[in-house]
Each structure stands twice: as C-alpha cells, then as structure tokens.
Design an enzyme around this catalytic site. Structure first.
Site, short mmCIF file in Angstrom:
data_model
loop_
_atom_site.label_atom_id
_atom_site.label_comp_id
_atom_site.label_asym_id
_atom_site.label_seq_id
_atom_site.Cartn_x
_atom_site.Cartn_y
_atom_site.Cartn_z
CB ILE A 1 -11.61 -0.92 5.28
CG1 ILE A 1 -12.75 -0.51 4.32
CG2 ILE A 1 -11.83 -0.92 6.13
CD1 ILE A 1 -13.96 -1.91 3.85
CG ASP B 1 0.36 7.67 -3.55
OD1 ASP B 1 0.30 8.00 -4.18
OD2 ASP B 1 0.17 7.57 -2.58
CG ASP C 1 -1.87 1.26 1.05
OD1 ASP C 1 -2.36 1.37 0.48
OD2 ASP C 1 -2.18 1.41 2.57
CG HIS C 2 -0.11 4.91 0.33
ND1 HIS C 2 -0.50 5.84 -0.71
CD2 HIS C 2 -1.41 4.12 0.43
CE1 HIS C 2 -2.18 5.60 -0.42
NE2 HIS C 2 -2.55 5.26 0.20
CB SER D 1 -12.48 4.21 7.15
OG SER D 1 -11.07 3.06 7.52
N GLY E 1 -7.25 8.52 6.72
CA GLY E 1 -7.76 8.66 8.45
C GLY E 1 -8.94 8.55 9.22
P1 13P Z 1 -8.65 4.85 5.67
O1 13P Z 1 -7.63 5.66 6.44
O2 13P Z 1 -10.16 5.12 5.41
O3 13P Z 1 -9.37 3.44 5.87
O4 13P Z 1 -7.96 4.30 4.53
C1 13P Z 1 -7.13 4.03 3.81
C2 13P Z 1 -6.25 2.92 2.95
O5 13P Z 1 -6.51 4.39 1.85
C3 13P Z 1 -5.24 2.39 3.29
O6 13P Z 1 -4.44 3.26 1.93
O1 G3H Z 2 -3.52 5.12 3.58
C1 G3H Z 2 -2.81 4.69 4.86
C2 G3H Z 2 -3.08 3.66 5.19
O2 G3H Z 2 -3.91 3.54 7.01
C3 G3H Z 2 -2.03 2.89 6.09
O3 G3H Z 2 -1.10 3.61 7.16
O4 G3H Z 2 0.81 4.13 6.65
O5 G3H Z 2 -0.14 4.37 9.02
O6 G3H Z 2 0.06 2.13 8.15
P1 G3H Z 2 0.22 3.70 7.98
ZN ZN Z 3 -4.63 4.93 0.74
#
Ligand code: 13P
Ligand code: G3H
Ligand code: ZN
Length: 311
Positions: free
Chosen positions: A257, A104, A82-83, A216, A181
C-alpha cells in the site's frame, strides 16, 4: 527488538489466513503515522522503501527513522526494498541494514529474470536477508517506469514452480490484475482480479507466501477530499477492499500500500489549507496528515488485512 525478516510473519500469516501490510515510507510523518497505528493494533509490519524514496529521503535518514520506530513501538518490523531493479541496489540495501529486498526482474525475459533473481538471492541469503521476486507485469507507474495499459501481463502459473525452485526466492509477487497508482480500473467497469490465477499458483506452491502489489483501495473519501479542495482526480479507482480480504485469506501474505498513504496525506493537507489559508507552519498541516495516515492504516490492519493482535 531488532529489525526482523518477513519469514516468521509470512509463515504465521499463511497459516492464519491473514496478510501483513507493506506500507511505503518516504518521511518521518509517514513512518510515525503507520507505526503508531501498528503499535495500537499490535500488528507486525513491513515498511518498504522504493529507490525513489531512498533518493528522496536518503538511506541513513530512513534507517534511523525506522530504528526510532522500533524503539517507540517494540514491534516486529521488517525493512524492505521495494522494486529493486539491479543487483547493485539490492546489495547496497542489504549491506546497509535492510532485512528484505525485492528484485523486480519482471520486465526482463524469463531466463534473465531467473539469473538476476538467483544472484540477488545468493548474496541476500549469505547475509541473513530474504528476497521477494516477481513474475508477470503490473500496469501503472512506479518510480520512473510507466507500464502502459495493455502492456502488463498476468503471471503464468505454469512458470512459478520453476522460478521459485531455480531462484530460491522467499516470496513471489504475482500479477492478477492490480496495478500501481490511483487509476487501476476503467471508470464504469466492474473491478476484477484473476483469483483463478492466484488459486492455480497456490496449488503449485502450497504454503508459499505470495505478494500483491498495487493493492491500494484508492479510498473514495480521500479522492473526494482532493477533488473538493482544488484537486482533479475524478477517475481514480482502486481495488475493492473485499477483494483484498479474499486475497489475504488465500496465499497472499503481503499486501502493498502506497497510493492510499499519498491520498490520505494530500487530501488532508488540501483540506487544511482550504480551511486555514493564512497558516504556514508545517507542523500545523503535517499533524492532521499524520493522523489521517494513522487512522487509515489502523483501518487497513483491522478491517482488511486481519493482522491486528498478531505481533
Ligand atoms: P499502490 O499504488 O496500489 O499503493 O501499490 C503500491 C505498491 O505496489 C508498492 O510496491
Ligand atoms: O510501486 C511503487 C510504489 O508506489 C513506490 O512509488 O517509486 O514513486 O516511490 P515510488
Ligand atoms: Zn509495487
């Protein structure tokens, strides 16, 4: 069953008008709660790991926990970065067994985003891994990066065809008004998403899977639990679930999520300690927290994403 990519999942989700849940994982109890719910609901699943999660839990531990979940569930599970923010991080996850990565580049100028994303796609595709790119910028906090209110930007539908054809990405995250968030909308205002942008993107990229970050719902029951038991999150507001259902029926095939998992876990643990101030065995408070995650994820799968029975 080995780890799978999201290719087949997205094709079926697009055609079926539902979405796959992409849940952020950081430890064993979170992975167990999510995967037990998915098993009961026979739902395909994306487990995603941020660079912060990878630093916290360690790549090998996370891989082994996810492998254990596959043995226990026999579900099609995709393991996704993720990211990812650099080629090196994406490469390390590809080399280390992930089946999907996000690069990203949304914070870079357009041409730099194209070049970085293309480089990751070339390496990933050579290794049988799929790639999610991002166009447009979400507000909120992810890892150490905070995008202030007013500094996010909606995706420009005029750019999406050029971006997808030049980079070769397999899916695209777009910005339509969600944010990361627990504080997504101003208190007292009506949450709104730019479904017109999603429609325009869908028209320009027919059949192409779109990803919704910051999705979320910031489930009020858990916010209330946190506030009742000593926490302070009075203005936490998420994306209404009917909007997520609408997105899932459109081109959105992956719904991210994380915050709802955090709130479920934290609310449950706060309540547990308020009711059992003398307890100190972690199993005692992690067990109901894991159950709360499981119940919440089952609710998302059945009532929001619509991917139950699609494994
Ligand atoms: P939320 O903060 O809405 O759960 O988003 C999570 C997210 O986009 C992770 O990449
Ligand atoms: O998009 C971000 C996710 O909620 C992951 O959060 O980078 O704090 O693990 P984190
Ligand atoms: Zn995200």
């Amino acid at each position: 069953m080995p780890l799978v990519t999201s290719k087949e999942m997205f094709k079926k989700a697009y055609e079926g008008g539902y979405a796959i849940g992409a849940f952020n994982v950081n430890n064993m109890e979170i992975i167990q709660g999510i995967t037990e719910a998915a098993k009961e609901q026979q739902a395909p699943l994306i487990l995603q790991v941020s660079s912060g999660a990878r630093k916290y839990a360690n790549h090998t531990y996370l891989i082994k926990l996810v492998e254990a979940a596959i043995i226990e569930t026999d579900l099609p599970i995709c393991l996704h970065l993720d990211h990812g923010d650099t080629f090196e991080l994406c490469k390390s996850c590809i080399d280390g067994g992930f089946t999907s990565v996000m690069i990203d580049g949304s914070h870079h100028p357009y041409e730099e985003n194209v070049a970085l994303t293309k480089k990751v796609v070339e390496y990933a595709h050579d290794h049988g891994v799929v790639v999610e790119g991002e166009l447009g910028r979400l507000e909120g906090v992810e890892d150490d990066v905070k995008v202030a209110a007013g500094e996010g930007s909606y995706t420009d539908p005029e750019q999406v065809q050029d971006f997808v054809s030049r980079t070769g990405v397999d899916s695209l995250a777009i910005a339509i008004g969600t944010s990361h968030g627990a504080y997504k909308f101003k208190p007292g205002t009506k949450p709104q998403l730019r479904f017109d942008i999603l429609e325009e993107v869908e028209k320009r990229l027919p059949g192409f899977p779109i990803v919704l970050h910051g999705a979320s719902s910031v489930i009020p029951e858990f916010v209330e639990m946190i506030n009742t038991y000593g926490g302070k999150m009075p203005d936490a507001i998420g994306v209404p679930e009917d909007m997520l259902r609408k997105a899932a029926s459109m081109a959105v095939c992956k719904i991210n999520i994380d915050s709802d998992l955090r709130l479920a876990m934290t609310g449950t643990i706060r309540k547990y300690f308020a009711e059992h101030p003398d307890h100190f065995d972690p199993r005692q408070y992690l067990k109901p927290a894991r159950q709360a995650i499981k119940d919440m994820v089952a609710h998302k799968i059945v009532d929001v994403l619509g991917c139950n029975g699609k494994a």
